[in-house]
Scaffold this active site. Structure first.
Site, PDB file in Angstrom:
ATOM      1  N   LYS A  30     -44.377  -1.596 -64.989  1.00 40.29           N
ATOM      2  CA  LYS A  30     -44.843  -1.530 -63.598  1.00 40.29           C
ATOM      3  C   LYS A  30     -44.767  -2.898 -62.937  1.00 40.29           C
ATOM      4  O   LYS A  30     -44.254  -3.037 -61.829  1.00 40.29           O
ATOM      5  CB  LYS A  30     -46.300  -1.032 -63.567  1.00 40.29           C
ATOM      6  CG  LYS A  30     -46.960  -1.218 -62.210  1.00 40.29           C
ATOM      7  CD  LYS A  30     -48.376  -0.692 -62.183  1.00 40.29           C
ATOM      8  CE  LYS A  30     -49.435  -1.673 -62.584  1.00 40.29           C
ATOM      9  NZ  LYS A  30     -49.751  -2.716 -61.583  1.00 40.29           N
ATOM     10  N   ASN A  31     -45.310  -3.918 -63.624  1.00 43.10           N
ATOM     11  CA  ASN A  31     -45.435  -5.219 -62.966  1.00 43.10           C
ATOM     12  C   ASN A  31     -44.118  -5.969 -62.880  1.00 43.10           C
ATOM     13  O   ASN A  31     -44.059  -7.049 -62.318  1.00 43.10           O
ATOM     14  CB  ASN A  31     -46.516  -6.059 -63.639  1.00 43.10           C
ATOM     15  CG  ASN A  31     -47.895  -5.486 -63.335  1.00 43.10           C
ATOM     16  OD1 ASN A  31     -48.035  -4.621 -62.458  1.00 43.10           O
ATOM     17  ND2 ASN A  31     -48.913  -5.938 -64.055  1.00 43.10           N
ATOM     18  N   ASP A 124     -60.799  -6.122 -54.149  1.00 44.18           N
ATOM     19  CA  ASP A 124     -60.717  -4.866 -54.877  1.00 44.18           C
ATOM     20  C   ASP A 124     -61.726  -4.868 -56.017  1.00 44.18           C
ATOM     21  O   ASP A 124     -62.610  -5.714 -56.051  1.00 44.18           O
ATOM     22  CB  ASP A 124     -59.296  -4.599 -55.389  1.00 44.18           C
ATOM     23  CG  ASP A 124     -58.810  -5.716 -56.304  1.00 44.18           C
ATOM     24  OD1 ASP A 124     -59.656  -6.498 -56.775  1.00 44.18           O
ATOM     25  OD2 ASP A 124     -57.609  -5.794 -56.539  1.00 44.18           O
TER      26      ASP A 124
END
Ligand code: EPU
Length: 426
Positions: A30-31, A124
């Site tokens: 993903k990253n 977040d």
């Protein structure tokens, strides 16, 4: 982009599971893929990526690129990304808010178009996550920024290479500078860059697009080029394996026992983690096809401290804490990257874990058993760790808000079920 997959239900139910057996394919990282998608903005034409994980963060990045005027075609683990000559250089709030990684479009947009407007990401569940280092570094290359109405607007005439000292090896700041400096005039040196495997993947990708990026000792050296073009490859550029997804399965084997081949996992990207897990009692060997993990019996506790790569990744910490909850002895866990990243600990306590937190430390005293309970996934990795905890708990564990997990995992439930886990989605 293809039509989005039907919305999945939001609760994963995990039950006590015996030894896991078999093999699991580790997806693309993903990253890494999110940054490679942003890097495509640097050159007009058709880009092609392979080994793309089917996760919702990739869908969001597709949406973001499409909002800029890019055409994205998504087929079986591949992306074709058609970047036109002209783009809308704004990243709107409703997308940035859902995925902080959107900020990495700033560097490539400034480099190619001399302007970019990106909504300011908010805080977040990890606490405040500023982008001051990104902005200061881009300013050193000649960009100027102003903020209004929640957006940050950057302009740049011609970016010029400079020596940039990062006070902390921020992954995102290193990526933004890399993607701006590749088209700046002259040489940029990044002192104290991040050195995660995903940075290496981005460097390879940029070089295959015509950039000149490499290591000069422990600094990153970027010699600006005037022209970049899509990577020439019939099969598409292959994204590296997701070391955090691999860590998730290592944790599952540690908690349940058994023997599992993580197909495609790269041992070299997880050296510190595999050392720590070996200390705790897992047997991990590199195999031509990936990494094989074997465990049986109770794990032993160990102390854990997160650090930038090659240190222990903060993203692995929820898995280590989870393993410590049933290991014999006491483990002290220190978080050095994201100070607020302990929220899931309240959820583990609901499952009977004995954990005390003090500032950025957690003291975990291993219990014989966890007890299944309804819990809530606060973010991607913590959510997956709660699922793993559920596999070793008595009764059933219902992990709500499982959509967080879908942001970074392709079919976590199916993959665990394939190894024999008692798991389903409702
Ligand atoms: N920081 C600043 N100012 C900045 C940038 C960062 O103070 O300008 C601070 C952050 O607040 C944090 C620390 O520096 O305390 C590390 O931040 P970094 O920039 O290295 O992280 P990131 O690029 O925002 C990426 C991954 C995270 C991973 C971290 C650390 C992506 C999309 N995200 O975030 O992964 O935890 O590096 O390795 O690549 C995840 O996959 O779930 C995830 C959160």
């Amino acid at each position: 982009m293809d039509a989005a997959a039907p919305a999945q239900s939001d609760t994963i139910v995990a039950g006590r599971t015996g030894a896991l057996e078999g093999e699991v394919q580790i997806a693309g990282a993903k990253n890494s893929v999110l940054k490679l998608m942003a890097a495509c903005l640097l050159a007009e034409g058709r880009h092609s990526l392979a080994n793309v994980p089917d996760i919702s963060d990739v869908s969001l990045m597709c949406e973001l690129l499409e909002a800029m005027g890019v055409t994205v075609t998504r087929t079986d683990h591949r992306l074709a990304i058609d970047v036109p000559a002209e783009l809308n250089t704004s990243a709107p709030y409703h997308l940035v808010e859902r995925m902080r990684a959107s900020i990495v479009v700033l560097g490539p947009l400034l480099a190619r178009f001399g302007e970019a407007r990106v909504a300011l990401p908010g805080g977040d569940d990890f606490g405040p996550r500023p982008i001051d280092m990104h902005l200061r570094a881009l300013e050193s290359l000649g960009a100027t920024f102003s903020t209004a109405h929640g957006d940050i607007s950057g302009t740049a005439g011609v970016l010029s290479g400079a020596e940039i000292v990062l006070e902390y090896p921020s992954v995102g700041a290193t990526e933004n500078v890399l993607m701006a400096a590749v088209r700046a005039k002259g040489r940029t040196l990044i002192v104290n860059p991040a050195r995660e495997p995903e940075i290496g993947d981005l460097m390879n990708f940029l070089n295959q697009m015509g950039a000149q990026v490499g290591w000069a000792g422990d600094r990153l050296a970027i010699d600006g080029v005037e022209h970049m073009s899509p990577v020439r490859s019939d099969d598409g550029y292959r994204v590296i394996a997701d070391r955090i997804e691999a860590a998730t399965f290592l944790a599952a084997v540690g908690m349940c026992g058994g023997s599992v081949l993580l197909r495609g996992a790269v041992a070299d990207h997880m050296t510190m983690l595999t050392r720590k897990l070996t200390e705790m009692g897992l047997h991990i060997v590199e195999d031509a096809a990936g990494v094989r993990a074997t465990a049986g019996g109770r794990l032993s506790s160990a102390d854990v401290s997160t650090l930038p790569y090659p240190g222990l990744a903060t993203d692995c910490k929820p898995f280590l804490v989870t393993m410590l909850t049933t290991a014999s002895g006491v483990g002290i866990v220190t978080e050095n990257i994201f100070m607020g990243r302990f929220r899931y600990i309240d959820e583990l306590r609901r499952m009977g874990a004995d954990i005390r937190t003090e500032g950025h430390h957690a003291v975990v005293r291993g219990a014989e058993r966890l007890s299944g309970a309804p819990v809530r996934a606060p973010d991607i990795r913590a959510g997956a760790a709660l699922v793993v905890a559920g596999l070793a708990a008595d009764g059933e564990t219902e992990v709500a808000d499982a959509a967080h997990i879908d942001r970074g995992y392709e079919d976590l439930v199916g993959k665990l079920a394939g190894l024999g886990a008692a798991i389903s989605r409702h």
